[in-house]
Write an enzyme that holds these catalytic residues in place. Structure first.
Site, PDB file in Angstrom:
ATOM      1  N   ARG A  21      33.897  47.608  62.735  1.00  0.00           N
ATOM      2  CA  ARG A  21      35.086  46.753  62.575  1.00  0.00           C
ATOM      3  C   ARG A  21      35.193  45.756  63.722  1.00  0.00           C
ATOM      4  NH1 ARG A  21      40.034  50.152  62.547  1.00  0.00           N
ATOM      5  NH2 ARG A  21      38.804  51.290  64.056  1.00  0.00           N
ATOM      6  N   ASN A  40      38.767  50.830  58.087  1.00  0.00           N
ATOM      7  CA  ASN A  40      38.026  52.032  57.719  1.00  0.00           C
ATOM      8  C   ASN A  40      38.719  52.701  56.535  1.00  0.00           C
ATOM      9  OD1 ASN A  40      36.091  51.864  59.733  1.00  0.00           O
ATOM     10  ND2 ASN A  40      37.151  53.248  61.115  1.00  0.00           N
TER      11      ASN A  40
END
Length: 93
Positions: A21, A40
């Site tokens: 990320r 996520n």
């Protein structure tokens, strides 16, 4: 024509716990003109939502599919749509 679009991508593989990320955010910021987030998911995938010019979103998608990502990407599924707005930069959720 380089109209504004919304890209939603689901990245599967070993993409959680490896900084995926963070690197996605860094690449979006480096490309510029892309807002949205990386998240996520409970099933081990990362969802990426990006809005901006089509060319810039394609650049981010190309990076998601490249060998330059952290971890291991086994595949990316994407859909394209109309921007919804409401994002202030590119974040991690």
């Amino acid at each position: 024509m380089n109209e504004d679009v919304r890209l939603t991508a689901w990245v599967r593989g070993r993409v959680q716990g490896v900084g995926f990320r963070w690197f996605t955010r860094e690449n979006a910021l480096e490309i510029g003109g892309v807002v949205g987030f990386a998240l996520n998911l409970d099933d081990g995938r990362v969802q990426v939502v990006a809005e901006g010019q089509r060319e810039n979103c394609h650049r981010l998608l190309d990076w998601l599919r490249s060998s330059d990502t952290p971890g291991r990407v086994d595949g990316v599924t994407e859909i394209w749509g109309t921007p919804r707005g409401g994002y202030d930069g590119f974040g991690m959720r």
